[in-house]
Design a protein around this motif. Structure first.
Motif, PDB file in Angstrom:
ATOM      1  N   ASP A 272       0.855  -1.184   0.000  1.00 14.93           N
ATOM      2  CA  ASP A 272       0.000   0.000   0.000  1.00 14.93           C
ATOM      3  C   ASP A 272       0.893   1.237   0.000  1.00 14.93           C
ATOM      4  O   ASP A 272       1.847   1.320   0.794  1.00 14.93           O
ATOM      5  CB  ASP A 272      -0.920   0.011   1.225  1.00 14.93           C
ATOM      6  CG  ASP A 272      -2.122  -0.908   1.044  1.00 14.93           C
ATOM      7  OD1 ASP A 272      -2.297  -1.450  -0.064  1.00 14.93           O
ATOM      8  OD2 ASP A 272      -2.879  -1.086   2.022  1.00 14.93           O
ATOM      9  N   ARG A 274       1.252   5.738  -1.177  1.00 18.61           N
ATOM     10  CA  ARG A 274       0.618   7.003  -1.535  1.00 18.61           C
ATOM     11  C   ARG A 274       1.239   7.476  -2.841  1.00 18.61           C
ATOM     12  O   ARG A 274       2.459   7.651  -2.928  1.00 18.61           O
ATOM     13  CB  ARG A 274       0.788   8.029  -0.425  1.00 18.61           C
ATOM     14  CG  ARG A 274      -0.011   9.304  -0.650  1.00 18.61           C
ATOM     15  CD  ARG A 274      -0.347   9.971   0.666  1.00 18.61           C
ATOM     16  NE  ARG A 274      -1.273   9.155   1.465  1.00 18.61           N
ATOM     17  CZ  ARG A 274      -1.520   9.372   2.757  1.00 18.61           C
ATOM     18  NH1 ARG A 274      -0.917  10.359   3.386  1.00 18.61           N
ATOM     19  NH2 ARG A 274      -2.371   8.597   3.412  1.00 18.61           N
ATOM     20  N   ASP A 319      -4.226   7.098  -2.148  1.00 22.04           N
ATOM     21  CA  ASP A 319      -3.685   5.824  -1.682  1.00 22.04           C
ATOM     22  C   ASP A 319      -3.958   4.758  -2.736  1.00 22.04           C
ATOM     23  O   ASP A 319      -5.065   4.671  -3.279  1.00 22.04           O
ATOM     24  CB  ASP A 319      -4.328   5.414  -0.357  1.00 22.04           C
ATOM     25  CG  ASP A 319      -3.874   6.281   0.802  1.00 22.04           C
ATOM     26  OD1 ASP A 319      -2.991   7.126   0.592  1.00 22.04           O
ATOM     27  OD2 ASP A 319      -4.416   6.120   1.908  1.00 22.04           O
ATOM     28  N   GLN A 321      -2.706   0.507  -4.058  1.00 18.41           N
ATOM     29  CA  GLN A 321      -1.969  -0.718  -3.759  1.00 18.41           C
ATOM     30  C   GLN A 321      -1.149  -1.081  -4.987  1.00 18.41           C
ATOM     31  O   GLN A 321      -1.663  -1.097  -6.110  1.00 18.41           O
ATOM     32  CB  GLN A 321      -2.917  -1.861  -3.407  1.00 18.41           C
ATOM     33  CG  GLN A 321      -2.169  -3.119  -2.935  1.00 18.41           C
ATOM     34  CD  GLN A 321      -3.096  -4.146  -2.326  1.00 18.41           C
ATOM     35  OE1 GLN A 321      -3.377  -5.169  -2.931  1.00 18.41           O
ATOM     36  NE2 GLN A 321      -3.566  -3.876  -1.108  1.00 18.41           N
ATOM     37  N   MET A 353       3.781   2.707   2.200  1.00 18.04           N
ATOM     38  CA  MET A 353       3.213   2.750   3.550  1.00 18.04           C
ATOM     39  C   MET A 353       3.275   1.347   4.163  1.00 18.04           C
ATOM     40  O   MET A 353       4.234   1.008   4.844  1.00 18.04           O
ATOM     41  CB  MET A 353       1.788   3.301   3.498  1.00 18.04           C
ATOM     42  CG  MET A 353       1.742   4.758   3.063  1.00 18.04           C
ATOM     43  SD  MET A 353       0.085   5.512   3.125  1.00 18.04           S
ATOM     44  CE  MET A 353      -0.752   4.645   1.819  1.00 18.04           C
ATOM     45  N   ARG A 371      -3.530   2.610   6.989  1.00 17.43           N
ATOM     46  CA  ARG A 371      -2.680   3.313   6.022  1.00 17.43           C
ATOM     47  C   ARG A 371      -2.321   4.705   6.522  1.00 17.43           C
ATOM     48  O   ARG A 371      -1.184   5.166   6.345  1.00 17.43           O
ATOM     49  CB  ARG A 371      -3.381   3.390   4.667  1.00 17.43           C
ATOM     50  CG  ARG A 371      -3.420   2.075   3.929  1.00 17.43           C
ATOM     51  CD  ARG A 371      -3.794   2.272   2.470  1.00 17.43           C
ATOM     52  NE  ARG A 371      -5.146   2.790   2.294  1.00 17.43           N
ATOM     53  CZ  ARG A 371      -6.222   2.027   2.218  1.00 17.43           C
ATOM     54  NH1 ARG A 371      -6.109   0.703   2.310  1.00 17.43           N
ATOM     55  NH2 ARG A 371      -7.415   2.560   2.038  1.00 17.43           N
ATOM     56  N   ALA A 375       1.519   6.117   7.207  1.00 17.32           N
ATOM     57  CA  ALA A 375       1.996   7.306   6.497  1.00 17.32           C
ATOM     58  C   ALA A 375       2.666   8.313   7.420  1.00 17.32           C
ATOM     59  O   ALA A 375       3.326   9.242   6.946  1.00 17.32           O
ATOM     60  CB  ALA A 375       0.822   7.981   5.775  1.00 17.32           C
TER      61      ALA A 375
END
Length: 644
Positions: A272, A274, A319, A321, A353, A371, A375
């Motif tokens: 995951d 950003r 965000d 994946q 993340m 998440r 972050a």
């Protein structure tokens, strides 16, 4: 300090590095023949009585942007080179975007070829550069004109970089060691050598390391840091490592691999992250969009799964994946760059993340909160938020690994947050005070309800109680929870069951009377080989089925344990056998003993001894390792007779 060049092809990056250091950056015959940099070049500038500045010269040609990304990862200062005659060009803009995506916050712009233009043109290009820098990480960077031919401005630029080096030459941090490999070669009489920039931590001679993601083990035979023989390589150093190990060969190691502290080896292929899509992209992207991922020196294919909204528009951040074609070695908060599948343009980038992202239920509220926690740039804030977020119980070892924390840093973090820690061997599970109290409250409430419904039973099965307790703990962690002082004041382990400390099973008068006649037959000198149900029935003149029923009632009340079918042992005898096993373990190497050693102490025959050992295996008291067993000392009171 590491300085990385950036800029359009033929704007004089390599010549500028040569003018600053006196070292030729191009290494390959093809580079010299074509007059362009194809691979990374390296040069060093030792400062008088000070640090050494390392220069990474990257190619400017669009075909070699992937090499530029590898060179830009881990640099301290960007040296953006713009030729005064050309001004800002396509690769200038792309390299600047890459520096911004990689989070390079310090830089200098060298305005080269100043001798070829008029002062008016110089001012015009300076304005053009300042406009290009606007809204990037280098918005406030100095723009210094220079001429490689005349030498004008070279000393000023060198002094500016030296001033940066004096403020940034102390790089040692408290993270674990990682080095991104960008070259692998062999030297006669030396062996396999890898080079790269140390991203975090430090490494010393003879340290054990792992090549990730392959998992090859190695040790450090020699170190060159900043082009000098050294005993240590630290974060921010340009380092060459001579590696030794049974499987270490030039062909076994690849550009893009990482040399890491063994604790950190845990490759991942689902992350995951950003992601910011660059404003210049022609269209929005949707889920399962294909791209090329660049992280440190590695490049691999990736699919992008959107975690919010149905599309990501140019200039927006969201965000996502990342589902990778191949596992990579990475850390949370590492920066990455995405390019299109044709390798013609950079489309965006961001930071990692959660390295252990699930393939399902990606958009739940709990995942959104997780998440957000990952972050956080501060590890303490991240862990505090994770402990507040479902599933609440967090493996400190896995957290330290993914955030590259040293043992000392993790201990300091735990001291600050003061969570309850359940040390279950391969994992150290942490819960904050509120969640720990929730574990205790749900556990005691479930037990109280169970006792009210089943007053004749000794307690609730351990696994059943574990699954009913919130937050849910792993089986090893739940065992440690039952041993915790906060729990033991209210809850007691009772063989394979758990009960409230205040609970006493209630039996019928018939069961009590029958047990008074049966119990003496199970004790005494024959306690380690007690008679079976059919034998007891004959001895006391009761039907076999009736005796079996009374024995099972005694077992439910914690007075006896059924070791094998119809073969019951008194609870205090079972406890005594656990203590005997512990005594044997203390007297043998490594605490491992055989069935024969256990049989000889009990003097009860091989078949019965094996049945007893297998019963202990099922209860988790012993660990079966083929021909030998070991016993868990924290289970020694598991079969202690209940207070009556």
């Amino acid at each position: 300090m590491i300085v990385g060049t950036a800029g359009h092809i033929d704007h004089g990056k390599t010549s500028l590095v040569r003018a600053l250091t006196g070292v030729e950056g191009d290494r390959l015959k093809e580079e010299k023949a074509r007059g362009i940099t194809i691979d990374l070049g390296f040069a060093y500038l030792p400062l008088p009585d000070g640090p050494t500045i390392g220069f990474i010269d990257v190619p400017g040609h669009e075909k070699f942007v992937r090499t530029m990304v590898a060179g830009a990862t881990g640099i301290d200062v960007a040296l953006l080179v713009v030729a005064a005659d050309d001004g800002v060009m396509p690769q200038t803009v792309e390299h600047l975007a890459i520096l911004d995506l990689l989070g390079i916050r310090h830089g200098v712009v060298a305005l080269t070829k100043m001798d070829l233009v008029t002062p008016e043109r110089l001012a015009e290009v300076t304005t053009e550069i300042r406009a290009a820098l606007r809204d990037t990480c280098l918005a406030s960077a100095d723009i210094l004109p220079a001429s490689i031919i005349s030498g004008d401005g070279i000393d000023t630029l060198r002094e500016r970089l030296a001033a940066e080096a004096w403020t940034r030459h102390t790089h040692r941090d408290d993270a674990r060691f990682r080095l991104a490999i960008d070259r692998v070669f062999t030297l006669t009489g030396v062996g396999v050598v890898v080079t790269g920039t140390v991203l975090s931590g430090a490494v010393q001679l003879k340290d054990p390391v792992v090549i990730s993601p392959s998992g090859l083990s190695a040790r450090i035979r020699s170190i060159h840091a900043q082009n000098q023989e050294a005993e240590e390589g630290c974060a921010g150093d340009r380092v060459a490592l001579n590696l030794a190990g049974p499987d270490i060969t030039k062909d076994a190691i690849h550009r893009g691999d990482m040399v890491v502290d063994p604790f950190l080896h845990a490759p991942t292929d689902r992350i995951d992250a950003r992601l910011r899509l660059l404003p210049g992209e022609p269209r929005a992207i949707t889920s399962w969009f294909p791209a090329r991922l660049h992280h440190a020196a590695v490049e691999t294919g990736v699919r992008i799964v959107l975690l919010e909204g149905e599309q990501l528009r140019p200039g927006d951040t969201a965000d996502v994946q990342l589902v990778l074609d191949h596992p990579i070695a990475a850390a949370s908060l590492d920066r990455f760059v995405l390019r299109d599948t044709t390798a013609q343009r950079t489309i965006g980038g961001g930071f990692f993340m959660d390295l252990r992202a699930p393939g399902r239920q990606r958009r739940t509220a709990a995942r959104v909160a997780e998440r957000a926690a990952w972050a956080e740039p501060d590890a303490c804030a991240t862990l505090a938020k994770l402990l507040d977020t479902a599933p609440h119980a967090r493996n400190l070892s896995a957290f330290a690994r993914d955030r590259v924390l040293s043992a000392e840093a993790l201990d300091a973090l735990a001291q600050t947050l003061s969570p309850v820690i359940l040390d279950a061997g391969h994992e150290r599970l942490a819960l904050n005070a509120a969640q720990w109290q929730g574990v205790i409250e749900t556990m005691t409430a479930r037990l109280a309800a169970f006792h009210a419904e089943h007053p004749d039973l000794q307690g609730m099965a351990r696994e059943t109680l574990r699954r009913a307790t919130e937050p849910r703990l792993s089986a090893p962690a739940f065992t440690q929870a039952l041993l915790h002082a906060d729990v033991r004041r209210q809850v007691t382990r009772d063989g394979a069951f758990v009960r409230l400390a205040s609970h006493v099973p209630v039996a019928s008068a018939e069961d009590e009377a029958a047990w008074r006649s049966i119990a003496p037959l199970l004790g005494g000198e024959a306690r380690f080989r007690p008679p079976r149900v059919r034998d007891i029935a004959g001895l006391i003149g009761r039907p076999e089925a009736d005796v079996r029923q009374r024995m099972k009632s005694a077992a439910r009340r914690g007075l006896a344990d059924e070791i094998a079918h119809d073969h019951f042992f008194l609870r205090e005898v079972v406890h005594e056998m656990v203590l005997i096993a512990l005594d044997i373990a203390r007297q043998v190497p490594d605490g491992r003993f055989t069935a024969a050693q256990f049989r000889d102490r009990l003097d009860n025959g091989r078949k019965v001894a094996i049945q007893i050992l297998e019963f202990f295996d099922r209860q988790g008291v012993m660990l079966n390792r083929g021909t030998v067993r070991s016993i868990r000392a924290d289970y020694k009171d598991l079969f202690a007779p209940p207070a009556r």
